[in-house]
Scaffold this motif. Structure first.
Motif, PDB file in Angstrom:
ATOM      1  N   VAL A 119       0.874  -1.176   0.000  1.00  0.00           N
ATOM      2  CA  VAL A 119       0.000   0.000   0.000  1.00  0.00           C
ATOM      3  C   VAL A 119       0.907   1.220   0.000  1.00  0.00           C
ATOM      4  O   VAL A 119       1.742   1.381   0.888  1.00  0.00           O
ATOM      5  CB  VAL A 119      -0.910   0.027   1.242  1.00  0.00           C
ATOM      6  N   GLN A 120       0.749   2.073  -1.022  1.00  0.00           N
ATOM      7  CA  GLN A 120       1.624   3.247  -1.137  1.00  0.00           C
ATOM      8  C   GLN A 120       0.796   4.496  -1.366  1.00  0.00           C
ATOM      9  O   GLN A 120       0.032   4.593  -2.322  1.00  0.00           O
ATOM     10  CB  GLN A 120       2.607   3.062  -2.293  1.00  0.00           C
ATOM     11  N   LYS A 121       0.935   5.471  -0.465  1.00  0.00           N
ATOM     12  CA  LYS A 121       0.237   6.746  -0.611  1.00  0.00           C
ATOM     13  C   LYS A 121       1.045   7.674  -1.504  1.00  0.00           C
ATOM     14  O   LYS A 121       2.274   7.716  -1.429  1.00  0.00           O
ATOM     15  CB  LYS A 121       0.042   7.411   0.756  1.00  0.00           C
ATOM     16  N   GLU A 122       0.332   8.416  -2.361  1.00  0.00           N
ATOM     17  CA  GLU A 122       0.964   9.423  -3.204  1.00  0.00           C
ATOM     18  C   GLU A 122       0.009  10.604  -3.289  1.00  0.00           C
ATOM     19  O   GLU A 122      -1.002  10.530  -3.992  1.00  0.00           O
ATOM     20  CB  GLU A 122       1.279   8.883  -4.604  1.00  0.00           C
ATOM     21  N   GLN A 123       0.294  11.644  -2.537  1.00  0.00           N
ATOM     22  CA  GLN A 123      -0.603  12.782  -2.382  1.00  0.00           C
ATOM     23  C   GLN A 123      -1.966  12.280  -1.911  1.00  0.00           C
ATOM     24  O   GLN A 123      -2.051  11.637  -0.873  1.00  0.00           O
ATOM     25  CB  GLN A 123      -0.666  13.589  -3.675  1.00  0.00           C
ATOM     26  N   ASN A 161      -3.829  10.079  -3.564  1.00  0.00           N
ATOM     27  CA  ASN A 161      -4.070   8.748  -4.125  1.00  0.00           C
ATOM     28  C   ASN A 161      -3.436   7.662  -3.266  1.00  0.00           C
ATOM     29  O   ASN A 161      -2.491   7.918  -2.524  1.00  0.00           O
ATOM     30  CB  ASN A 161      -3.482   8.638  -5.536  1.00  0.00           C
ATOM     31  N   ILE A 162      -3.948   6.442  -3.409  1.00  0.00           N
ATOM     32  CA  ILE A 162      -3.300   5.272  -2.806  1.00  0.00           C
ATOM     33  C   ILE A 162      -3.134   4.220  -3.897  1.00  0.00           C
ATOM     34  O   ILE A 162      -4.085   3.894  -4.619  1.00  0.00           O
ATOM     35  CB  ILE A 162      -4.103   4.675  -1.634  1.00  0.00           C
ATOM     36  N   LEU A 222     -11.792   1.065   0.926  1.00  0.00           N
ATOM     37  CA  LEU A 222     -10.452   0.758   0.428  1.00  0.00           C
ATOM     38  C   LEU A 222      -9.351   1.453   1.216  1.00  0.00           C
ATOM     39  O   LEU A 222      -8.254   0.919   1.375  1.00  0.00           O
ATOM     40  CB  LEU A 222     -10.331   1.101  -1.059  1.00  0.00           C
ATOM     41  N   GLY A 223      -9.637   2.635   1.727  1.00  0.00           N
ATOM     42  CA  GLY A 223      -8.632   3.363   2.499  1.00  0.00           C
ATOM     43  C   GLY A 223      -8.246   2.665   3.787  1.00  0.00           C
ATOM     44  O   GLY A 223      -7.219   2.983   4.391  1.00  0.00           O
TER      45      GLY A 223
END
Length: 200
Positions: free
Chosen positions: A15-19, A21-22, A71-72
């Motif tokens: 699981v990778q957060k980008e701003q 988005n995930i 999903l979060g």
């Protein structure tokens, strides 16, 4: 478009957060059959494959999707119900599922049904949304975490579904308990009928 007949459970491996988005990376048995840009329902949410690597695939969920779904809350190791889009020359075993999750609901009760299990879910009632078709009806269709199900005993803000042992064992219903948050998609036919009524 999907049918709500879950193919299997995929495992979240990253699981990778980008701003806002995930990016979710998952592993399942049909990874080698996937292509970039393919649509897959994840707990009922339609997401696009954006990367394939080392027997895994990656999809990206944006803020709107994360706000409306569970999903979060996913973590590495979690099991996710997955279904590839329908082949249009096949049987529609479930019902028409768009993969556009409307909101979440909370499991408030589990009850034995002589081998099967009744799951009752509660969601926030909004009169304006109900007037637009966001409600359940007895014997109508509902999608819970991507699973096509039949509604029993609906109220203004709750509904119950009966889960047979096969479904409980082969979907992430095996992990749903009181307090669990699930994704729900109301029946698209009800939304269209409500919309037509509002235009009269």
């Amino acid at each position: 478009m999907f049918s709500g007949i879950v193919e299997e459970m995929a495992t979240v491996v990253a699981v990778q957060k980008e701003q806002e988005n995930i990016h979710f990376t998952l592993k399942c048995s049909f990874v080698d059959q996937l292509t970039i840009d393919q649509s897959i329902a994840h707990n009922g949410v339609c997401l696009t494959v954006v990367d394939l690597k080392d027997g895994t695939y990656t999809v990206t969920a944006m803020k709107e999707t994360l706000d409306r779904s569970n999903l979060g809350k996913l973590q590495v190791g979690d099991k996710v119900n997955v279904e590839r889009s329908m082949i249009m020359n096949g049987r529609l075993d479930g019902h028409i599922v768009q993969g556009h999750v409307d909101q979440t609901a909370k499991c408030i009760k589990l009850e034995d049904a002589g081998g099967s299990t009744y799951f009752t879910f509660e969601y926030p009632f909004d009169k304006k949304m109900a007037e637009r078709g966001y409600f359940t009806v007895d014997k109508g269709s509902i999608t819970v975490n991507g699973v096509s199900l039949t509604v029993v005993n609906p109220t203004e803000n709750t509904f119950t579904v009966a889960i047979i042992p096969y479904t409980r064992e082969n979907t992430n219903f095996c992990n749903i308990h009181e307090g669990s948050i699930v994704n729900i998609e109301f029946d698209i036919l009800g939304k269209y009928i409500a919309r037509l009524q509002s235009l009269k």
